[in-house]
Every structure is written in structure tokens, then in C-alpha cells.
Design a protein around this motif. Structure first.
Motif, PDB file in Angstrom:
ATOM      1  N   ARG A   8      20.976 -18.755  10.286  1.00  0.00           N
ATOM      2  CA  ARG A   8      22.080 -18.080  10.953  1.00  0.00           C
ATOM      3  C   ARG A   8      22.488 -18.895  12.166  1.00  0.00           C
ATOM      4  O   ARG A   8      21.679 -19.029  13.103  1.00  0.00           O
ATOM      5  CB  ARG A   8      21.675 -16.683  11.367  1.00  0.00           C
ATOM      6  N   GLN A  35      16.219 -19.845   6.126  1.00  0.00           N
ATOM      7  CA  GLN A  35      15.207 -19.583   7.138  1.00  0.00           C
ATOM      8  C   GLN A  35      15.151 -18.110   7.500  1.00  0.00           C
ATOM      9  O   GLN A  35      14.189 -17.656   8.096  1.00  0.00           O
ATOM     10  CB  GLN A  35      15.545 -20.373   8.396  1.00  0.00           C
ATOM     11  N   ASP A  36      16.215 -17.375   7.196  1.00  0.00           N
ATOM     12  CA  ASP A  36      16.233 -15.977   7.638  1.00  0.00           C
ATOM     13  C   ASP A  36      16.759 -15.050   6.539  1.00  0.00           C
ATOM     14  O   ASP A  36      15.994 -14.623   5.698  1.00  0.00           O
ATOM     15  CB  ASP A  36      17.040 -15.835   8.935  1.00  0.00           C
ATOM     16  N   VAL A  37      18.058 -14.782   6.546  1.00  0.00           N
ATOM     17  CA  VAL A  37      18.596 -13.825   5.577  1.00  0.00           C
ATOM     18  C   VAL A  37      19.139 -14.595   4.371  1.00  0.00           C
ATOM     19  O   VAL A  37      19.054 -15.812   4.318  1.00  0.00           O
ATOM     20  CB  VAL A  37      19.712 -12.968   6.200  1.00  0.00           C
ATOM     21  N   ILE A  38      19.709 -13.853   3.428  1.00  0.00           N
ATOM     22  CA  ILE A  38      20.293 -14.506   2.259  1.00  0.00           C
ATOM     23  C   ILE A  38      21.645 -15.115   2.640  1.00  0.00           C
ATOM     24  O   ILE A  38      22.468 -14.454   3.259  1.00  0.00           O
ATOM     25  CB  ILE A  38      20.473 -13.499   1.113  1.00  0.00           C
ATOM     26  N   VAL A  53      18.111 -18.276  -0.722  1.00  0.00           N
ATOM     27  CA  VAL A  53      17.250 -17.117  -0.506  1.00  0.00           C
ATOM     28  C   VAL A  53      16.077 -17.514   0.387  1.00  0.00           C
ATOM     29  O   VAL A  53      15.572 -18.629   0.254  1.00  0.00           O
ATOM     30  CB  VAL A  53      16.725 -16.617  -1.873  1.00  0.00           C
ATOM     31  N   PRO A  54      15.646 -16.665   1.284  1.00  0.00           N
ATOM     32  CA  PRO A  54      14.439 -16.982   2.039  1.00  0.00           C
ATOM     33  C   PRO A  54      13.209 -16.889   1.147  1.00  0.00           C
ATOM     34  O   PRO A  54      13.169 -16.085   0.216  1.00  0.00           O
ATOM     35  CB  PRO A  54      14.406 -15.912   3.127  1.00  0.00           C
ATOM     36  N   CYS A 100      26.073 -12.675   6.296  1.00  0.00           N
ATOM     37  CA  CYS A 100      24.769 -12.970   6.860  1.00  0.00           C
ATOM     38  C   CYS A 100      24.681 -12.590   8.328  1.00  0.00           C
ATOM     39  O   CYS A 100      23.791 -13.053   9.036  1.00  0.00           O
ATOM     40  CB  CYS A 100      24.434 -14.446   6.655  1.00  0.00           C
ATOM     41  N   GLY A 101      25.597 -11.774   8.799  1.00  0.00           N
ATOM     42  CA  GLY A 101      25.488 -11.332  10.189  1.00  0.00           C
ATOM     43  C   GLY A 101      26.703 -11.707  11.001  1.00  0.00           C
ATOM     44  O   GLY A 101      27.747 -12.064  10.462  1.00  0.00           O
TER      45      GLY A 101
END
Lengths: 358, 569, 232, 141
Positions: A106, A138-141, A156-157, A181-182
Motif C-alpha cells: 500500500r 506485503q499487506d492486502v490483496i 495476494v499476501p 486496497c485502501g
């Protein structure tokens, strides 16, 4: 003001894709017209009070219904078959692929070339060269989305996914994140630069540009890390009592303590570095330190690149790597039941996890 | 539907100088509304609350469209923008589309159409509305606390570990709304199975009832799955348990499997009731029985069953296995077949009919046009290869708006205009009705057609900025302009329908000359227990005569006079 | 709600939406079964998730399950089976109109349900939760200690946490159903004693009974899945 | 599902819902359940050691048998209408649809993820690739 109707067609797959796309579009238009004409025609002809002939009206017709059942099914299956063939071919790795590593975080794309050039939100690839992206988050999809190549796959993480394409036209194309993703999802964008082979070689020579300048290749970074972390203390040139040698281990079949076999691919190597107690090679104790919190995804990828550079089971001539049966504590798992082995490694894993979290 | 008239006095009730009490006038206290177990009053409660949520969701949509006219998005921050589209999606899906047709039209009409005095479990029905409101309240509180930003799909691990917004509360809200829908479905199933009037066989049931029944089946089979899945995400957020988060040992793709196991059938929870409404409208205003009645009826059941086997087509690029992707793609093509059957049968219903262009019929024709486009663009997304490029883009957005707005909302508005005189006993202005139907149709196409092109060009959904592709702006501006027109189209009914309650002409028992128990045997508005005397059904469903209808019109009779003649007979 | 066939004081109440008592009873039974179908689908994803992760991490789940005592689970299974039997009996007595015997069976069921929850809390949940062995971030540290204290080998704590997440989620949801069952049984007994017009035949008892048997059914599967896991 | 007019009314007429199950039968069923429980425990804890899949199979078969007894007799499904039977067993059947998801987890490694040697023609042919490991390479199973 212009009205663009098609994204650039810049990969082999894009051509095959668009053929299917426009075929379905033609079908869509035809069917919309059929239904539209039916509705319009009936509505006008049979408007209330019109003098149209309304005798012998049918309210059901089995033959017609069967036709309505069969025609869409057949057309649908034809499109399905076509698209399934397309999809299978695009998911199949080509020969002589150039591998690039992608880490989604992200909110940026981090791309790494084998020779160590690192790029953020940019990707330089040579034209006509089959490319394979090995991706992890490293974090979300996230989703690696390259509209000009008609290519998209989720990042994918926790495990590696891959994307394959062959660019066919030099130019600069969009590189987007295809899944929410945010907060700054829409800023997780960049560009793919497709260069002619000559330009690409020059670009490589110059070590990339600006901030992407590479001083060491991924293998070298991995090798340095190998030294720094002291991996070689245990993993030596040949198998010893403490640890197996990792020379040429990539892509070979490994036997685990519980008797199962596992292919030593990237996912397995990653897991073995981060959480070694999970699956242990037959004949060894769980003594390795876990690196789950101390290595970044990039560092793991460099280590894997280094391990790969020592040879691979898939490469002809180097595939005869044989996992040796060592004296004493052989692979003979009948002396110890599988659950005892699981016991051993699990308790060791537990104590290590404790250290890890403390 | 022809039916033996059990008692003539109920016909005369219309002409009494003092109209007898109906369900609206039976009692006037607020308590009598809030504690009512009358399915018709609960339908009105649902109408008010879903309308509220619709406008709440529309405001969010307005912000999104306004923001996207500019590639740099100057109106909102990215955070607010994300909360806007999440709010729009969650409200519209869970608090409007899933509830609206079953909650309003289904609740009101299903018992009357099968000749029952009420639904099987009236108190459960009331509970359903309260649970719905409790869920809605939870979500509105979550909005007031700042809103959630994970989108309506709540993909993990974004929703479970990374988002800092009140997602748990929103999940609880959706969980409650799910239970409201379960209770409604349960009621519909029991009612259709056990409460039919004597003579009301399965193949004499209006297709509306078939559609609601199929919806009920999906509701009880699918909704619990999403309820427990969202609960797991909520627990994961609170306790960090790691069922869906890789860093805690779980698999994020598992969430997508469980989520779409419900959420694909949920598409049909939203759409099947709409299709059910359209069958009624096409039959009534073509003055013909629905063409291929049995095929249309069984296609509803077929859609309900197949819809549970295609969830994987939302996950073609999610790293699910290639084999499973291909199998899901295959089954997805099969689910298109029953929809195609329905569309052609609706069109054929007009054949040799006597087509009346009333407001509900214009909505129904609009539905047909939009649904055909929405359905056919589904082919691109069911084909596993074309989906790779289009998934997660505005193509998908346009596709499901064509199905959900062009399908469900057009059908709902058509149904609402059709049964409005039955529900409230008043006619609305036909002029304004037709005008709004046309404005909605035109505005809708302007809003969403450009989005197909945008999606093909590669504009991902849920993007706040597109400064890297200024060439897309022209389509966004078109779309936003269209959405203004669409918004006006949606606002108009709110005004003229409300106005009709005050100054609308009194509708007789059957202003459209329609067939069916609700038109022939129930007053407008119906009395508290629907019928004065029990009904016995003796004739087939949709017993229309287009030829006679057209002859009478040719002879100079107007619809109103014909209806009056029927009533006085 | 008014009845329109209350000619006889003891005659079953037929609600106004129904034609006769037969239709009403059938509708109730069908409605209850629809609800149970819905409950099945409610538990199904949890079972599925548990099955999937057991398949993937069998050895670790096996080690993690050593902290559960199959004897305690067995006692609870026995208790639930007895309660289910008692409910079946109470429906039997309700059909025969033997109210006293019916009430005794219901009280026995409540006692069983309460015993089930007490055993679950006293021997399983409270000891674990008080040692911090429930799915939270500290589980990773707490779990190996707790396992050591109990003389059982510890599994990989990350997978053990997954196991216990599912254990608490599924048995918790089941226990919630048991608790709701107790409330419903108490309400039923109260209404029967009060000779409420809501309960004039055996159907309410049968409805509650169906629900209770479903709770029992869930446990029939939970017991072998969680407590009797085979050695990998 | 296609209940006709007549059947519908037969439904009303029947007295099946009032079927009283005799206590002796209930006791037999209860006995069966206890035996089932004892068998499960025996098979899992004291019984002979068997392959793990077999153990799971036995445990689940016993559980299904017990569930069948409860549904059939305690819940009285044996004595109800076909419709209720359809609901009772249909629910169980529908829940098994979730198992389709296992296809994904079972076949995910067929995906050409990195580490696999490049397939010849299709993404699905990789299994063959593994079989083609030279025979002199010793693989321990």
C-alpha cells in the motif's frame, strides 16, 4: 475532444482477446436488435385498438421454447470453449520467459529485475520477450492490471502468483491496481515501458535511470544477505548434520519428515525461510531460526534468486540433484511415527515462535 | 383470473356512500402501525424505510459522479471518496435492492395473490422489519462515526486487519439485514406451500408468486452463509483470529469463496422479484397470458438452483485454481439460458395482444431493453478470458447497474405504479408517470452506457483519480450528466405519487382492467384481512382476451369506461 | 391476535390467517423446517472452514486438540443425547395430553442443557480463557506454556491459534444455541403452566423440540470432529 | 413441488402430523444413539490403528447414522409429508455444495505458479511434467 473506443493493443494476447471481445459484441448487438425489433414491432402492430389480426393467438409453443433453450446454450458453449482455450494459453508459461519480481504494497508497485534494477511504479521490458511476473503482496490483496496487454491477476499476501504476457509494441502503457486496497488505491498506478531490445539493453547497461540505478543484481543482494545472516554456517556445500545443502535445490522434489514430498519451488523456499518449522526435510531437526519478522518480502525474493542461481532441478544437466540418505537417522520414517516427528518439530516451532514474539 | 364470486355484497361495498374501513383506515394510532401484524401495513413500513435508504444511497452516488467529472477529483479526499462508494454499495445492495421488492410488493401482494388472509407468520414478518431497521440503524451509526471504506464486498484482509473504520458495526448491520431477509423468505415459502386458497394450484399461481417463491428459497439457503462469513470477519477484526488473514495463518481467497457463495445468488434475490413483477405487467398490458407460462415459472426455479453453482466467476483472476475457474465459467453460461427464455417469452407475450401504453407498461418495456443489454454484457464476464481484462473495471460497474438498476429498480417502479392504486386507492397523474418513466430510461442509458466503454479502456472501479488518463474524462462527464437526468427521473415519482395520496382520483377496485385475485376480489385499498369472504379459484391464471379488448377500444370505449362497465356488471 | 374459532375454551387457537387447525399445524411444521434448513446453512460454512484447515494442517490440529479432553466431550455428548430423548418424550406426552409428565421431561431437558453449559464453561472454556488461551494476539506466547503445564506437546502456535479460533467460534455458536434453547424451554413451561391460549396443543412443544434436536445434531458432528481427531 | 389442487387438500385431511411415536421406539432410538456414541469413542481412542482417512470415514459415517436416527425418529420426519422430508434432507444436501470449494484447494497447484517447469502446451499438463523426472533420481515416498 475525442472519444477513444479501444485501449492500445500491445501484447500477443491482446489480439486474441479482442477477436473474442468483438465477436461477443457482435452477438450482443444482434440479440439486442432481435429483441428490440420484436418489442417495437409487437408494440406498434398490436397497439390496443389496432386492426391487426388477433385470431389464433398461441400462449405457449413447446417447439419454440426448445429452440430458445438450445440456441443460447449452443452459442454460450461455443463462446465458453473459445474463451477457455484463450485463458489456458495465457496462463501457461512460455519458453524462455524473462522473470520480474513484483511486490505490491500500500500504495505502490515495487518491481525488481534479476540484475538488481529496482523500480517503483514503473516497469521496463523489452519488446517481443515473453515476460513472467512473480508477484506477492506485503499487506492486502492488490491486482496487477495492464489494460494494454489485457492482463490482470491478483497479487495476494502470503503466496506467489504469476502473470504472463509478451509485449509486441514499443511504447508506454498504464499499470494499474485492479482491486480496492485502501485510501490511496487510485494512486497505486504507474507505467510499463516497452522498449526495443536495443533500447532495453542500453537501459540495462546504464543500470536503469534516476532512482532505479542498480549496483548489484538480485543474486548478489541475495548472496550478501546470505553472508550477513550467516546462512552458510549451516547450509554448506554438501549436506551436513545440521542442515541440507541448498546448492541446486530449486525445483527438486524434497522428502519431509512426515514422509510426504514437496516441490522446492519459490513458495516452499519462502515458507522455509520465514517459518522453517512448518515443513522440515527428512533427517533434520528443527533447529533453524525463523525469519518471519526480520526479512522483508524483497529480501526473501533476493535470497530465493540467490538459491536459484546455484542451479535448478528443471535446468537440463543440473536436474540430477539427489537428496542423500544419510547414515543413522535416515529417511526411514518407520522408526518414528509421523506424529512423533510432528511432535518434535511442533514443539521446537513453538519455542521458536515464542522467541520470535518476545 | 376468473374466480367464482362467493359473495356479491363485497362488490356493492364499493358503492356505499360511506366507504368501509380498509387496512389504512382501520386504526390511526402510531402504535397500531408500529405493532401491526398486517402484511399490508408492514409493506408500507418497508416502502417508507427502503425509500429512505434509496435516497441515502443516491446522495452517495451523486457525490461519486460529481467527483469523477474531474480527473483530479477536487471535491472530496480519497478517504471520503472511498467511504462514499462503500456507503453507496452497502446501502443499495443490503438495505435497498435485497429488501425492496420482496419487502414492499411481495409482502403486500403475495398473500392476496394466493388468496390468503395474511402471510403464514405475521409476527415474524413484523420482526423482519424491526430487524431490518436495527441493521439499518447500525449502518447509519457506522456512517455517522465516519463511514467504512472497504467497499460492499468487504474483501479480507483489508476489511479484517487494515481498515481503521467502524467496519465491525457495519458488518453487524449487514448481518441483521440478512436476518430480515431470511425471515421474509421463510414466510414466503410457508405461505406459498400451505396458504393457497382452494383451487389455487401451482400452475394457477401468478408468475409473481413463482418469482417470490424462488427468491425465498435463495434467501433461506444463501443468506445464512454470508451472515456467518461476515460474523467471522467481525470476530477476526476484534480478536485477530486469522481465519482469512494470511499473516495469521488463514487464506484470504476463502473469504471470497464464502462471500460469493451468497453474493452471486443474492444478485438473483434482487433480480428474480423484478422479473416476477415484469411478468404481471406484460400480461396485464398486453391483455394476454404470459407466453410459455410453465417455462417462465420453471426458469425462475432453474435460476435459483443454478445461481448457487456459479460464484467462482467473480474470482477468475483471484488466484483460484485454473480448473475451477473454467468449470465455473461453463456453468455461468448455462445460467444465462433461463434468463434468455424469460426475455423472449415476455416479448412474445405482446404478440397478438392489445398493448396499452400506461406508465407501468413503459417501465416494463424499459426494463426489457435495459435487462437485455445487462444480461448480454454478462457474457463478457462469464467468459473466463474476456473477464480477465474487464473484471474490476467500469465494465462490471455498468453491467451490474444495467441489471440491478435497469432490472430491479425499473421493475420496482413499474410494479409500484401498477399496484399503487391497489395499495392506496388513488390514481396518480398518468402524464407525470409516463414522463418520469421516459426520463429514467434516457437518463439511465446516458449514465451507464459510457461506463461500458470506460471499462473496456481500462478504468478500474473504485478509483478516485484518473489523472494518468485524461482521455477518459469525456465519458465520465457524459456519465455524470446522465446521472443528473436519472436523479430527476427518480425524484419525480416521489412527488407525484405523494401528491396522489392527497388529490389523486379514487381508483376503483380494478382501474387497469387486470386479472388476478388482488384486482378482482380485493378492494382498493384492501380490507384488513384482504377479502370479505374466502375465495375459491376456479379458472386459469391470466384469463385475458386481447381480441375483445381491442374490439371494444375500436368501438370507442376508453379504458376507464371499460373498467367501470366490468365493475358494474 | 384474535381467533375466529374459539367456540370451545380448550380447543386449539386457530389464527385468523388460517382456515383450520390442520393447515395451521402443517404451516408451523414447514416453517420450522425452513428455519432449520437456514440454520444448517448457518453452521455449514463454519464446518467447511474447519474441515478445510484440518485437511491442510492435520498434524498440528491433532496436537492442538490434545488440550481438549475427549471424556468431558463424551459426557457432554451423553447429556445432550439424553436431553434430546427427553424432548422426544415430552412431545409424546404432549400428544397424549399428559401435561405433568410432559413438564417433567422439559425440566429434565433444561437441567441437561444447563449441565452441558456448566461443564463446558467449568472444564473447558474458563481454564483456557483464564490462561489466555483463546484466540488473541497473546495466544502465541500463552499456548506453549499452557500445553507444557498440561503435559501435552504443543503444536505450531500459529496453527493452534487457528484451531482454537474455530473451536471457540463453532462451540461458542453452538453453546449460544443451547442457551437460547434454555430460554425457550423456560418460556414454554411458563406458558403451559399459565394455561396460555398460545399453547393449546402439542405443536409448540414439537416446534421447540425440533429446534433442540437440531442443536443435538450439530453436536453429534462436533464431537468427533473436535474431540476424537484421528492420529495423522 | 407440483402439488396439485387435490393433493393440497389431501394434505389437510391427513392425520400424519398427529402421529404419536411410541415410547418403546423412542427408547430403542436412544439406545442406538448411545451405542453409536460408544462406537465413535472406541474407534477413535481404543480401536485398532487404521489409516487416517479411514478413521475419519468411520467417524463421519457413525455421525451420519446418528443424525439419521435423530432426524427420522426424534424429529419425526419418517411420519411427515414428502414436502417436509424434502426440506429436512434438502438442507443437508445443499450444505454439501460448499464442498465444491475444495476443488479450488485441491487443484490450485495445477496453476503454473513459479517453480513449476514451463508446461508444454496447456496449464493443466504440469502433472505429467513431474512424472517425467528421470528414473535414476530417487524419490522417497
Amino acid at each position: 475532444m475525442n472519444f477513444p473506443l479501444m485501449p492500445p493493443q500491445a501484447s500477443e494476447h491482446a489480439v486474441a482477446y479482442d477477436a473474442l471481445f468483438w465477436t461477443i459484441t457482435a452477438l450482443t448487438v444482434i440479440f439486442t436488435l432481435i429483441v428490440g425489433v420484436m418489442i417495437y414491432g409487437f408494440a406498434v402492430k398490436y397497439k390496443r385498438g389496432s386492426s391487426a389480426d388477433r385470431r389464433n393467438a398461441q400462449s405457449h409453443n413447446e417447439k419454440l421454447e426448445v429452440l430458445l433453450l438450445v440456441v443460447p446454450t449452443v452459442l454460450g458453449l461455443a463462446i465458453f470453449a473459445w474463451s477457455a482455450v484463450n485463458f489456458t494459453s495465457v496462463r501457461t508459461p512460455k519458453k524462455d520467459e524473462m522473470e520480474l519480481f513484483v511486490i505490491g504494497k500500500r500504495w505502490m508497485w515495487h518491481v525488481q529485475h534479476m540484475n538488481g534494477i529496482r523500480e517503483n511504479n514503473e516497469m521496463h521490458v523489452p519488446v517481443g520477450q515473453p515476460i513472467r511476473l512473480t508477484m506477492i503482496s506485503q499487506d492486502v490483496i492488490h491486482a496487477m492490471y495492464l489494460p494494454a496487454f489485457r492482463a490482470q491477476y491478483h497479487v495476494v499476501p502470503g503466496r506467489y502468483t504469476s502473470l504472463h504476457f509478451t509485449p509486441t509494441k514499443p511504447g508506454t502503457y498504464k499499470l494499474l491496481c485492479g482491486i480496492h486496497c485502501g485510501t490511496q488505491h487510485s494512486e497505486m498506478v504507474g507505467f510499463v515501458h516497452v522498449l526495443s531490445q536495443q533500447d532495453f539493453d542500453e537501459w540495462l547497461e546504464s543500470g536503469g535511470n534516476r532512482y532505479t540505478k542498480a549496483d548489484r543484481s538480485m543474486e548478489q543482494v541475495g548472496a550478501d544477505l546470505w553472508k550477513e545472516k550467516g546462512c552458510g554456517n549451516c547450509h554448506q556445500g554438501t549436506d551436513n548434520n545440521r542442515a541440507p545443502s541448498l546448492n541446486g535445490i530449486f525445483n527438486t522434489q524434497r522428502t519431509m519428515t512426515d514422509g510426504s514430498t514437496v516441490l522446492a519451488n519459490e513458495d516452499y523456499l519462502r515458507e522455509s525461510i520465514l517459518r522453517p518449522w512448518d515443513r522440515i526435510s527428512a533427517g533434520y531437526e528443527n533447529t533453524m531460526q525463523a525469519y518471519a519478522n526480520s526479512l522483508s518480502e524483497e529480501q526473501v525474493l533476493s535470497l530465493i534468486a540467490y538459491i536459484k542461481s546455484t542451479g535448478s532441478g528443471a535446468t537440463p544437466g543440473q536436474g540430477e540433484y539427489e537428496q542423500p540418505v544419510r547414515d543413522g537417522r535416515a529417511l526411514d520414517s518407520s522408526s518414528k511415527s509421523t506424529i512423533d516427528i510432528a511432535n518434535d518439530r511442533a514443539s521446537a516451532g513453538a519455542s521458536q515462535a515464542k522467541e520470535l514474539t518476545n | 383470473m376468473s374466480a367464482t364470486v362467493v359473495d356479491k355484497t363485497q362488490e356493492e361495498g364499493l358503492h356505499e356512500p360511506h366507504p368501509k374501513k380498509n387496512y389504512l383506515t382501520a386504526d390511526h394510532t402510531i402504535k397500531s402501525w408500529l405493532l401491526t401484524v398486517d402484511h399490508k401495513r408492514i409493506a408500507v413500513l418497508y416502502l417508507i424505510s427502503t425509500t429512505f435508504f434509496f435516497f441515502l444511497g443516491s446522495i452517495a452516488a451523486a457525490f461519486i459522479r460529481a467527483e469523477l467529472t474531474n480527473p483530479m477529483g477536487t471535491l472530496l479526499t480519497s478517504e471520503t471518496y472511498n467511504k462514499m462508494f462503500s456507503a453507496h454499495g452497502i446501502i443499495m445492495v443490503f438495505f435497498f435492492l435485497v429488501a425492496v421488492i420482496p419487502g414492499v410488493l411481495g409482502n403486500f401482494l403475495l398473500p392476496i395473490m394466493v388468496g390468503a388472509r395474511d402471510l403464514a407468520f405475521p409476527r415474524l414478518n413484523l420482526l423482519s422489519w424491526y430487524v431490518f431497521m436495527a441493521g439499518g440503524t447500525c449502518f447509519v451509526i457506522a456512517l455517522m462515526m465516519g463511514g467504512v471504506d472497504a467497499g460492499w464486498t468487504f474483501y479480507t484482509p483489508l476489511s479484517s486487519l487494515y481498515s481503521n473504520t467502524p467496519i465491525t458495526l457495519a458488518l453487524v448491520g449487514v448481518f441483521f439485514a440478512g436476518f430480515a431477509s431470511i425471515f421474509t423468505g421463510l414466510n414466503f415459502i410457508a405461505t406459498v406451500h400451505k396458504m393457497r386458497a382452494p383451487g389455487m394450484t401451482w400452475f394457477r399461481m401468478p408468475l409473481f408468486v413463482w418469482g417470490q417463491y424462488a427468491t425465498g428459497v435463495i434467501m433461506i439457503l444463501g443468506t445464512p452463509v454470508i451472515a456467518i462469513t461476515l460474523l467471522m470477519v467481525a470476530i477476526e477484526r476484534m480478536f485477530k483470529i486469522g481465519i482469512f488473514s494470511p499473516e495469521l495463518g488463514g487464506d484470504p481467497v476463502l473469504f471470497q469463496h464464502l462471500f460469493w457463495f451468497y453474493s452471486h445468488p443474492a444478485v438473483y434475490i434482487m433480480l428474480l422479484p423484478g422479473m416476477a413483477v415484469i411478468s404481471e405487467l406484460m400480461a396485464c398490458f398486453s391483455r394476454r397470458p404470459v407466453f410459455g407460462y410453465k417455462f417462465v415459472a420453471f426458469s425462475s426455479i432453474g435460476i435459483a438452483a443454478l445461481s448457487f453453482l456459479v460464484w467462482g466467476h467473480h474470482m477468475f483472476v483471484s488466484s483460484q485454481s485454473v480448473l475451477q475457474g473454467i468449470v465455473f465459467s461453463l456453468i455461468s453460461f448455462l445460467v444465462a439460458v433461463p434468463s434468455a427464455i424469460k426475455v423472449f417469452n415476455w416479448a412474445l407475450t405482446m404478440w397478438k395482444g392489445s398493448v396499452h401504453f400506461t406508465t407501468p407498461m413503459i417501465y416494463a418495456l424499459g426494463f426489457l431493453g435495459l435487462f437485455v443489454v445487462g444480461g448480454l454484457t454478462g457474457l463478457y464476464l462469464a467468459a473466463i478470458d474476456t473477464d480477465v481484462h474487464l473484471t474490476g473495471t467500469y465494465f462490471v460497474v455498468a453491467h451490474f447497474h444495467y441489471v440491478m438498476v435497469g432490472g430491479t429498480i425499473m421493475a420496482f417502479l413499474g410494479g409500484l405504479h401498477f399496484w399503487w392504486p391497489k395499495m392506496f386507492g388513488r390514481m396518480y397523474s398518468e402524464f407525470w408517470g409516463k414522463l418520469s418513466a421516459i426520463i429514467v430510461f434516457v437518463g439511465f442509458n446516458f449514465t451507464f452506457f459510457p461506463q461500458f466503454i470506460l471499462g473496456y479502456l481500462g478504468m478500474p472501479r473504485r478509483y478516485h483519480y484518473y489523472y494518468f488518463a485524461p482521455e477518459w474524462q469525456v465519458y465520465h462527464v457524459l456519465s455524470s450528466a446522465g446521472s443528473t437526468v436519472l436523479g430527476i427521473g427518480f425524484l419525480m415519482p416521489a412527488f407525484y405519487l405523494t401528491a396522489s395520496l392527497i388529490n389523486g382520483k379514487r381508483a376503483g377496485r380494478n382501474p387497469w382492467g387486470a386479472k388476478g385475485l388482488e384486482w378482482e376480489h380485493a378492494d382498493s385499498p384492501p380490507v384488513t384481512l384482504n377479502f370479505d369472504k374466502p375465495v375459491v379459484v376456479t379458472g386459469p391464471v391470466y384469463d385475458y382476451d386481447a381480441e375483445k379488448d381491442s374490439e371494444m377500444i375500436r368501438a370507442g370505449q376508453r379504458l376507464v369506461d371499460m373498467v367501470k362497465g366490468e365493475e358494474e356488471k | 391476535m384474535s381467533s375466529h374459532e374459539s367456540t370451545h375454551p380448550d380447543a386449539p387457537v386457530v389464527y385468523e390467517q388460517f382456515e383450520d387447525i390442520g393447515q395451521q399445524q402443517e404451516t408451523y411444521v414447514l416453517g420450522m423446517w425452513s428455519f432449520l434448513v437456514n440454520e444448517t446453512m448457518f453452521f455449514a460454512p463454519l464446518f467447511f472452514v474447519y474441515g478445510l484447515y484440518t485437511w491442510k494442517h492435520h498434524a498440528d490440529f491433532y496436537l492442538a486438540h490434545a488440550l481438549l479432553d475427549w471424556r468431558i466431550g463424551g459426557i457432554n455428548t451423553f447429556i445432550l443425547l439424553m436431553s434430546s430423548f427427553a424432548v422426544a418424550l415430552s412431545v409424546h406426552y404432549a400428544q397424549k395430553g399428559r401435561t405433568r409428565a410432559q413438564l417433567n421431561c422439559l425440566w429434565f431437558t433444561i437441567a441437561c442443557a444447563a449441565a452441558f453449559i456448566w461443564i463446558k464453561l467449568q472444564f473447558e472454556w474458563i481454564p483456557k480463557i483464564s490462561h489466555g488461551v483463546f484466540p488473541n494476539p497473546e495466544f502465541i506466547q500463552n499456548y506453549p506454556h499452557y500445553a507444557m503445564e498440561h503435559g501435552v506437546p504443543a503444536a505450531d502456535p500459529y496453527k493452534a491459534r487457528l484451531y482454537y479460533s474455530l473451536y471457540f467460534a463453532i462451540t461458542g455458536l453452538h453453546a449460544l444455541h443451547v442457551a437460547i434453547g434454555i430460554i425457550v424451554f423456560l418460556a414454554l413451561i411458563y406458558l403451559i403452566k399459565k394455561k396460555s391460549s398460545l399453547i393449546t396443543d402439542y405443536i409448540p412443544t414439537e416446534m421447540v423440540g425440533l429446534y433442540w434436536h437440531f442443536v443435538d445434531l450439530v453436536w453429534i458432528f462436533l464431537y468427533p470432529l473436535f474431540y476424537l481427531m484421528p492420529r495423522p | 413441488m407440483a402439488t396439485t389442487h387435490h393433493e393440497h387438500h389431501d394434505d389437510h385431511g391427513h392425520d400424519h402430523a398427529h402421529h404419536v411415536i411410541p415410547i418403546s421406539l423412542l427408547m430403542k432410538v436412544f439406545g442406538g444413539l448411545i451405542i453409536g456414541m460408544a462406537l465413535t469413542v472406541y474407534a477413535a481412542i481404543f480401536g485398532p490403528k487404521m489409516p487416517v482417512q479411514f478413521m475419519w470415514l468411520i467417524a463421519m459415517l457413525i455421525a451420519y447414522a446418528k443424525a439419521f436416527l435423530v432426524v427420522q425418529y426424534f424429529m419425526g420426519v419418517k411420519y411427515t409429508t414428502k414436502l417436509v422430508k424434502a426440506f429436512a434432507y434438502g438442507g443437508f444436501f445443499w450444505a454439501t455444495l460448499l464442498l465444491i470449494m475444495l476443488t479450488d484447494y485441491g487443484t490450485r497447484q495445477w496453476e503454473p505458479v513459479p517453480g513449476w517447469t514451463p508446461g508444454e502446451e496447456s496449464a493443466l499438463s504440469r502433472d505429467l511434467e513431474i512424472d517425467r523426472v528421470p528414473e535414476d533420481v530417487q524419490i522417497h515416498h
